[in-house]
Design a protein around this motif. Structure first.
Motif, PDB file in Angstrom:
ATOM      1  N   SER A  65      58.531  29.295  46.448  1.00 45.68           N
ATOM      2  CA  SER A  65      59.114  30.621  46.241  1.00 45.68           C
ATOM      3  C   SER A  65      58.292  31.344  45.182  1.00 45.68           C
ATOM      4  O   SER A  65      57.455  30.743  44.513  1.00 45.68           O
ATOM      5  CB  SER A  65      60.571  30.493  45.787  1.00 45.68           C
ATOM      6  N   LEU A  66      58.544  32.634  45.076  1.00 47.04           N
ATOM      7  CA  LEU A  66      57.801  33.435  44.108  1.00 47.04           C
ATOM      8  C   LEU A  66      58.793  34.240  43.281  1.00 47.04           C
ATOM      9  O   LEU A  66      59.545  35.057  43.819  1.00 47.04           O
ATOM     10  CB  LEU A  66      56.843  34.373  44.859  1.00 47.04           C
ATOM     11  N   ASP A  67      58.816  33.991  41.984  1.00 45.93           N
ATOM     12  CA  ASP A  67      59.737  34.695  41.098  1.00 45.93           C
ATOM     13  C   ASP A  67      59.323  36.155  40.947  1.00 45.93           C
ATOM     14  O   ASP A  67      58.144  36.447  40.723  1.00 45.93           O
ATOM     15  CB  ASP A  67      59.749  34.038  39.706  1.00 45.93           C
ATOM     16  N   ILE A  68      60.278  37.035  41.068  1.00 46.22           N
ATOM     17  CA  ILE A  68      60.057  38.463  40.818  1.00 46.22           C
ATOM     18  C   ILE A  68      60.931  38.824  39.615  1.00 46.22           C
ATOM     19  O   ILE A  68      62.112  39.127  39.766  1.00 46.22           O
ATOM     20  CB  ILE A  68      60.476  39.329  42.041  1.00 46.22           C
ATOM     21  N   PRO A  69      60.354  38.778  38.421  1.00 41.34           N
ATOM     22  CA  PRO A  69      61.155  39.037  37.218  1.00 41.34           C
ATOM     23  C   PRO A  69      61.706  40.471  37.200  1.00 41.34           C
ATOM     24  O   PRO A  69      61.216  41.332  37.934  1.00 41.34           O
ATOM     25  CB  PRO A  69      60.150  38.829  36.077  1.00 41.34           C
TER      26      PRO A  69
ATOM     27  N   ILE B 201      61.800  34.106  48.779  1.00 37.77           N
ATOM     28  CA  ILE B 201      62.089  32.712  49.128  1.00 37.77           C
ATOM     29  C   ILE B 201      61.554  32.303  50.493  1.00 37.77           C
ATOM     30  O   ILE B 201      61.464  31.115  50.777  1.00 37.77           O
ATOM     31  CB  ILE B 201      63.610  32.403  49.046  1.00 37.77           C
TER      32      ILE B 201
ATOM     33  N   ALA C   9      66.138  40.539  38.147  1.00 31.79           N
ATOM     34  CA  ALA C   9      65.245  39.530  38.713  1.00 31.79           C
ATOM     35  C   ALA C   9      65.628  39.185  40.149  1.00 31.79           C
ATOM     36  O   ALA C   9      66.793  39.241  40.539  1.00 31.79           O
ATOM     37  CB  ALA C   9      65.290  38.276  37.860  1.00 31.79           C
ATOM     38  N   ASP C  10      64.600  38.834  40.932  1.00 30.37           N
ATOM     39  CA  ASP C  10      64.818  38.394  42.306  1.00 30.37           C
ATOM     40  C   ASP C  10      63.793  37.305  42.590  1.00 30.37           C
ATOM     41  O   ASP C  10      63.014  36.911  41.702  1.00 30.37           O
ATOM     42  CB  ASP C  10      64.678  39.573  43.279  1.00 30.37           C
ATOM     43  N   LYS C  11      63.800  36.821  43.805  1.00 29.53           N
ATOM     44  CA  LYS C  11      62.888  35.734  44.157  1.00 29.53           C
ATOM     45  C   LYS C  11      62.520  35.883  45.623  1.00 29.53           C
ATOM     46  O   LYS C  11      63.404  36.095  46.460  1.00 29.53           O
ATOM     47  CB  LYS C  11      63.624  34.407  43.929  1.00 29.53           C
TER      48      LYS C  11
ATOM     49  N   GLU D 181      65.833  36.382  47.709  1.00 27.88           N
ATOM     50  CA  GLU D 181      67.094  35.704  47.408  1.00 27.88           C
ATOM     51  C   GLU D 181      68.258  36.693  47.300  1.00 27.88           C
ATOM     52  O   GLU D 181      69.332  36.463  47.846  1.00 27.88           O
ATOM     53  CB  GLU D 181      66.937  34.941  46.089  1.00 27.88           C
TER      54      GLU D 181
ATOM     55  N   CYS E 295      67.391  38.275  30.494  1.00 29.72           N
ATOM     56  CA  CYS E 295      67.762  37.879  31.859  1.00 29.72           C
ATOM     57  C   CYS E 295      68.216  39.052  32.703  1.00 29.72           C
ATOM     58  O   CYS E 295      68.014  39.062  33.901  1.00 29.72           O
ATOM     59  CB  CYS E 295      68.860  36.829  31.840  1.00 29.72           C
TER      60      CYS E 295
END
Lengths: 145, 198
Positions: free
Chosen positions: A84-88, A56, A52-54, A124, A15
């Motif tokens: 939204s698009l997850d940016i791991p 949004i 991680a970011d997102k 986010e 994480c």
């Protein structure tokens, strides 16, 4: 118990909860509009060397913008809005023709090669990022094409 | 301790089972209805409308190989990507006159002759843009096993889900092969060279 502890450690490690994201948006471009069309698409690549970011929200100057995914199953193309698009953490997320894209609609002006269109991306954690997408002609797609 | 271990394993088992169930239920896991079209039902002559508003039939294509692609002009991503790719592959296969690229709209409601005409001119090389009445389009979709469905996107707007597979025909109008959207350029070019050489 040892297994439980190991699982918890693994989860924590993957994480990267504490580290802030380090986002950069590279190679933003939009496809030139076809005469008579008020819609197009924009693409870019997000590099993240941190946590991680997102993504949004997206907006564009002079057009409506929304995040869409294109999926292909059994040869059938389906385009759907993405919330939204997850940016791991430590990842590269590419928006490419035939995949995830920013759909531009109700363009107030046509997009011609050489123009730029201002996109506003809202993450986010990383907040707002303005991006100027270069307009490229329709017959010259980048990437694997 | 032993009991705790058992509990942990039970949690792991339940989690794995839940993941398996979720994967089975997710849309990707359920195979789309494959449209297997018997060769005898496949193809046949088409009657549509050209960019000039005049009737357009298969006779205007034969004599040269051609590829059929179904899409719609409001399509922001897949359609321009596919058409630009076909233009590029055609140049690699022998030049702009090697075969016809035919774009048939699946959205006759918004795409009249003028729209498909303007759209077909936007790729820097000749493309034949075709439309028709909703009945004519439905008939051609059926002939070639093309799936197309309107999807409302809110505010009165809509997009189209549609088959993005390209159909390849030789100079006699005989169906030869398909190019799927996720196929690499290499094998796609080989197929195009095959219809060009035939």
């Amino acid at each position: 118990m040892r297994i439980a502890a190991a699982v918890a450690l693994l989860l924590l490690a993957s994480c990267k909860v504490s580290e802030p994201p380090a986002i950069s948006v590279e190679d933003p471009w939009a496809r030139a509009t076809v005469p008579g069309q008020a819609g197009s698409a924009a693409y870019f690549t997000i590099f993240n060397s941190g946590g991680a970011d997102k993504l949004i929200a997206v907006s564009a100057t002079g057009a409506n913008a929304s995040l869409h995914s294109t999926s292909m199953t059994g040869g059938v193309m389906r385009m759907r809005p993405l919330q939204s698009l997850d940016i791991p953490a430590d990842s590269t997320v590419a928006l490419d023709p035939g995949g995830i894209h920013i759909m531009l609609s109700n363009l107030r002006q046509p997009l011609s090669a050489g123009d730029t269109i201002r996109l506003q991306l809202k993450f986010e954690k990383s907040g707002e990022r303005p991006v100027d997408a270069a307009v490229r002609p329709g017959e010259m797609p980048e990437s694997q094409m | 301790m032993r009991r705790a271990r058992l509990i942990v394993w039970a949690i792991v088992a339940v989690t794995l089972a839940a993941i398996a169930v979720l994967m089975l239920m997710s849309p990707q896991a359920s195979p789309p209805q494959q449209r297997t079209v018997a060769r005898t039902d496949f193809g046949g002559p088409i009657t549509l409308v050209g960019a000039d508003g005049k009737p357009f039939g298969t006779a205007q294509l034969v004599g040269k190989p051609y590829v059929l692609f179904f899409g719609f002009t409001h399509c922001p991503d897949t359609c321009p990507t596919t058409l630009a790719r076909l233009v590029k592959l055609r140049r690699d296969a022998g030049g702009d006159s090697a075969f016809h690229i035919v774009f048939v709209t699946v959205d006759p409601e918004r795409d009249g002759p003028r729209e498909v005409g303007a759209y077909s001119k936007a790729f820097g090389a000749p493309i034949v843009g075709l439309t028709g009445s909703p009945e004519q389009i439905a008939k051609v979709e059926k002939q070639f096993g093309i799936f197309a469905q309107k999807v409302r996107t809110g505010g009165g707007d809509y997009t189209m889900d549609h088959t993005a597979t390209v159909l390849l025909f030789d100079r006699n109008g005989k169906f030869v092969a398909t190019i799927s959207p996720d196929e690499q350029d290499g094998p796609a070019l080989e197929k195009l060279k095959r219809i060009t050489a035939a």
